[in-house]
Design an enzyme around this catalytic site. Structure first.
Site, PDB file in Angstrom:
ATOM      1  N   HIS A   1     -15.094   2.054   6.837  1.00  0.00           N
ATOM      2  CA  HIS A   1     -14.234   1.190   6.166  1.00  0.00           C
ATOM      3  C   HIS A   1     -14.390  -0.506   5.900  1.00  0.00           C
ATOM      4  O   HIS A   1     -12.993  -1.034   6.569  1.00  0.00           O
ATOM      5  CB  HIS A   1     -12.988   1.743   5.129  1.00  0.00           C
ATOM      6  CG  HIS A   1     -11.900   0.964   4.890  1.00  0.00           C
ATOM      7  ND1 HIS A   1     -12.477   0.216   3.803  1.00  0.00           N
ATOM      8  CD2 HIS A   1     -10.668   0.608   4.800  1.00  0.00           C
ATOM      9  CE1 HIS A   1     -11.263  -0.723   3.003  1.00  0.00           C
ATOM     10  NE2 HIS A   1     -10.386  -0.580   3.913  1.00  0.00           N
TER      11      HIS A   1
ATOM     12  N   HIS B   1     -22.904   9.218  -8.930  1.00  0.00           N
ATOM     13  CA  HIS B   1     -22.789   9.799  -7.452  1.00  0.00           C
ATOM     14  C   HIS B   1     -23.304   8.643  -6.597  1.00  0.00           C
ATOM     15  O   HIS B   1     -24.487   9.180  -6.819  1.00  0.00           O
ATOM     16  CB  HIS B   1     -23.466  11.140  -7.761  1.00  0.00           C
ATOM     17  CG  HIS B   1     -21.960  12.195  -6.402  1.00  0.00           C
ATOM     18  ND1 HIS B   1     -21.518  12.815  -7.180  1.00  0.00           N
ATOM     19  CD2 HIS B   1     -23.047  12.227  -4.943  1.00  0.00           C
ATOM     20  CE1 HIS B   1     -21.040  13.134  -5.857  1.00  0.00           C
ATOM     21  NE2 HIS B   1     -21.985  13.210  -4.598  1.00  0.00           N
TER      22      HIS B   1
ATOM     23  N   SER C   1      -3.680   2.337   7.792  1.00  0.00           N
ATOM     24  CA  SER C   1      -4.105   1.648   8.335  1.00  0.00           C
ATOM     25  C   SER C   1      -5.519   0.754   9.190  1.00  0.00           C
ATOM     26  O   SER C   1      -6.459   0.924   9.463  1.00  0.00           O
ATOM     27  CB  SER C   1      -2.838   1.921  10.016  1.00  0.00           C
ATOM     28  OG  SER C   1      -1.679   1.836   9.315  1.00  0.00           O
TER      29      SER C   1
ATOM     30  N   VAL D   1       0.666  -1.229   0.048  1.00  0.00           N
ATOM     31  CA  VAL D   1      -0.244   0.016   0.030  1.00  0.00           C
ATOM     32  C   VAL D   1       0.951   1.365   0.028  1.00  0.00           C
ATOM     33  O   VAL D   1       0.525   2.307  -0.996  1.00  0.00           O
ATOM     34  CB  VAL D   1      -0.983   0.407   1.165  1.00  0.00           C
ATOM     35  CG1 VAL D   1      -2.370   1.628   1.071  1.00  0.00           C
ATOM     36  CG2 VAL D   1      -2.077  -0.825   1.267  1.00  0.00           C
TER      37      VAL D   1
ATOM     38  N   ARG E   1     -10.432  -6.723   8.671  1.00  0.00           N
ATOM     39  CA  ARG E   1      -9.878  -5.558   8.914  1.00  0.00           C
ATOM     40  C   ARG E   1     -10.323  -5.181  10.706  1.00  0.00           C
ATOM     41  O   ARG E   1      -8.994  -5.122  10.858  1.00  0.00           O
ATOM     42  CB  ARG E   1     -10.518  -4.419   8.681  1.00  0.00           C
ATOM     43  CG  ARG E   1     -10.745  -4.528   6.643  1.00  0.00           C
ATOM     44  CD  ARG E   1     -11.261  -2.859   5.915  1.00  0.00           C
ATOM     45  NE  ARG E   1     -10.921  -3.129   4.466  1.00  0.00           N
ATOM     46  CZ  ARG E   1     -12.143  -3.939   3.867  1.00  0.00           C
ATOM     47  NH1 ARG E   1     -13.327  -3.851   4.484  1.00  0.00           N
ATOM     48  NH2 ARG E   1     -11.232  -3.568   3.056  1.00  0.00           N
TER      49      ARG E   1
ATOM     50  N   PRO F   1      -7.837  -1.422  11.186  1.00  0.00           N
ATOM     51  CA  PRO F   1      -9.417  -1.391  10.995  1.00  0.00           C
ATOM     52  C   PRO F   1      -8.892   0.259  10.649  1.00  0.00           C
ATOM     53  O   PRO F   1      -9.030   1.096  11.501  1.00  0.00           O
ATOM     54  CB  PRO F   1     -10.343  -1.260  11.934  1.00  0.00           C
ATOM     55  CG  PRO F   1      -9.654  -1.852  12.889  1.00  0.00           C
ATOM     56  CD  PRO F   1      -7.980  -2.328  12.569  1.00  0.00           C
TER      57      PRO F   1
ATOM     58  N   TYR G   1      12.116   9.123  11.298  1.00  0.00           N
ATOM     59  CA  TYR G   1      10.965  10.348  11.772  1.00  0.00           C
ATOM     60  C   TYR G   1      11.525  11.939  11.838  1.00  0.00           C
ATOM     61  O   TYR G   1      10.696  12.644  11.849  1.00  0.00           O
ATOM     62  CB  TYR G   1      10.406  10.089  13.246  1.00  0.00           C
ATOM     63  CG  TYR G   1       9.641   8.908  13.076  1.00  0.00           C
ATOM     64  CD1 TYR G   1       7.968   8.709  12.897  1.00  0.00           C
ATOM     65  CD2 TYR G   1      10.315   7.507  12.816  1.00  0.00           C
ATOM     66  CE1 TYR G   1       7.526   8.031  12.419  1.00  0.00           C
ATOM     67  CE2 TYR G   1       9.278   5.919  12.549  1.00  0.00           C
ATOM     68  CZ  TYR G   1       8.028   7.157  13.086  1.00  0.00           C
ATOM     69  OH  TYR G   1       7.298   5.965  12.350  1.00  0.00           O
TER      70      TYR G   1
ATOM     71  N   SER H   1     -16.398   3.705  -1.863  1.00  0.00           N
ATOM     72  CA  SER H   1     -17.395   4.423  -2.680  1.00  0.00           C
ATOM     73  C   SER H   1     -17.082   4.292  -4.302  1.00  0.00           C
ATOM     74  O   SER H   1     -17.967   4.610  -5.242  1.00  0.00           O
ATOM     75  CB  SER H   1     -17.479   5.951  -2.030  1.00  0.00           C
ATOM     76  OG  SER H   1     -17.979   6.137  -1.320  1.00  0.00           O
TER      77      SER H   1
ATOM     78  N   THR I   1      -8.346   7.802   4.447  1.00  0.00           N
ATOM     79  CA  THR I   1      -9.187   7.313   3.112  1.00  0.00           C
ATOM     80  C   THR I   1     -10.949   6.508   3.868  1.00  0.00           C
ATOM     81  O   THR I   1     -11.432   6.721   3.130  1.00  0.00           O
ATOM     82  CB  THR I   1      -8.119   6.531   2.897  1.00  0.00           C
ATOM     83  OG1 THR I   1      -7.379   5.519   2.925  1.00  0.00           O
ATOM     84  CG2 THR I   1      -7.359   7.730   1.871  1.00  0.00           C
TER      85      THR I   1
END
Length: 319
Positions: free
Chosen positions: A180, A173, A124, A16, A93, A126, A68, A154, A148
């Site tokens: 998610h 639409h 990440s 990902v 998830r 869930p 970091y 969608s 996201t």
């Protein structure tokens, strides 16, 4: 936000994270991308591979592995670390929560110490619970951390609708909202095709639109990720493009409406839970939540999804 030299940190150099990086550089959405991963060798390799690709892409981008400390002056940080569900064990998830939280605990501490204060985009899983967990743990302004979430669901829903109607997905639409994950729901009452309500089309054309099996279409949209995971072991391209779409809305200060997971504070009758809803995105993050008028049944489904996520968020706090 220094848009002249847009700098993105991607935490997690797996399928990902790497595809997110490719989507971002291929669409010219950043001037600098830095990968951070516990597997430093892998982060360096992904960065080299992506850097090679930029020689044949429209814009030159600096891609490298880092730490970091590089996050201090970054504009946006993507959290893309964590395990994939084990389909052989029937995991969802949400079943990866315990493993992901163990990883995210360490990540959030690194983010805190880095001095980063930009936009956090958590993907990440869930997704909704993890975004909420990071926000709570960092005591971060909620408008500047979101997921996201159902941006991708969608798209899968629109693909399923396109297959059932023959209409291109870009003219449809429709949103999947809530989690998610398995408890997501579709507010069919607000679905439109070229601006025309689907409910009206079903009434006017009973032999075509009227025959659509909405439950099956919603199920296909929800199952989209599982088809991909079962077939090749990971999802990559769809989530990469979804991330790029969200980043474009932020960096472009677009006031673009996309379904993302954000902290609800009274909207949709919910308080203190991250859930995916249509939201206005700009350079400050989530500007506002758009409240759709749901039917009674749709509201019950949305409430049930939020209940699932809130209960798992409370569990995450104990881990």
């Amino acid at each position: 936000m220094g848009l002249a030299t847009r700098k993105i940190i991607i935490v997690g150099a797996g399928h990902v994270g790497s595809h997110a990086g490719y989507a971002l550089i291929s669409q010219g959405l950043a001037e600098e991308i830095i990968f951070i991963d516990v597997d430093e060798k892998k982060a360096a390799a992904q960065a080299l591979d992506l850097s090679d690709a930029t020689a044949y892409l429209p814009r030159r981008v600096t891609v490298r592995a880092g730490t970091y400390a590089d996050a201090r002056d970054a504009d946006l940080l993507i959290v893309a670390a964590g395990p994939l569900p084990d389909m052989s064990k029937g995991q969802t998830r949400m079943d990866t929560l315990r493993q992901t939280i163990a990883i995210v605990k360490e990540i959030t501490e690194h983010i805190r110490q880095s001095g980063f204060d930009g936009i956090i985009l958590s993907i990440s899983n869930p997704a909704d619970v993890v975004a909420h967990y990071i926000q709570q743990r960092l005591e971060y302004p909620p408008q500047r951390i979101f997921s996201t979430s159902t941006t991708l669901d969608s798209a899968r829903l629109r693909r399923a609708l396109s297959g059932a109607t023959g209409i291109d997905a870009k003219s449809i639409h429709a949103y999947a909202l809530g989690e998610h994950g398995e408890s997501q729901m579709v507010p069919w009452s607000v679905v439109t095709i070229a601006g025309k309500p689907l409910s009206q089309l079903r009434s006017e054309q009973p032999d075509t639109y009227g025959r659509l099996d909405l439950a099956a279409i919603a199920a296909e949209g929800k199952a989209g990720g599982w088809h991909i995971l079962g077939g090749k072991g990971s999802t990559e391209f769809g989530i990469g493009a979804s991330i790029a779409e969200v980043v474009r809305a932020v960096f472009g200060d677009e006031n673009r409406i996309l379904p993302v997971s954000t902290l609800l504070q009274g909207q949709y009758g919910q308080n203190g839970v991250y859930a995916s809803v249509p939201a206005v995105l700009n350079r400050h993050g989530v500007k506002e939540v758009i409240e759709l008028k749901l039917t009674g049944e749709e509201q019950r489904q949305f409430d049930a999804s939020c209940k699932t996520m809130h209960e798992n968020f409370l569990l995450a706090l104990t881990l």
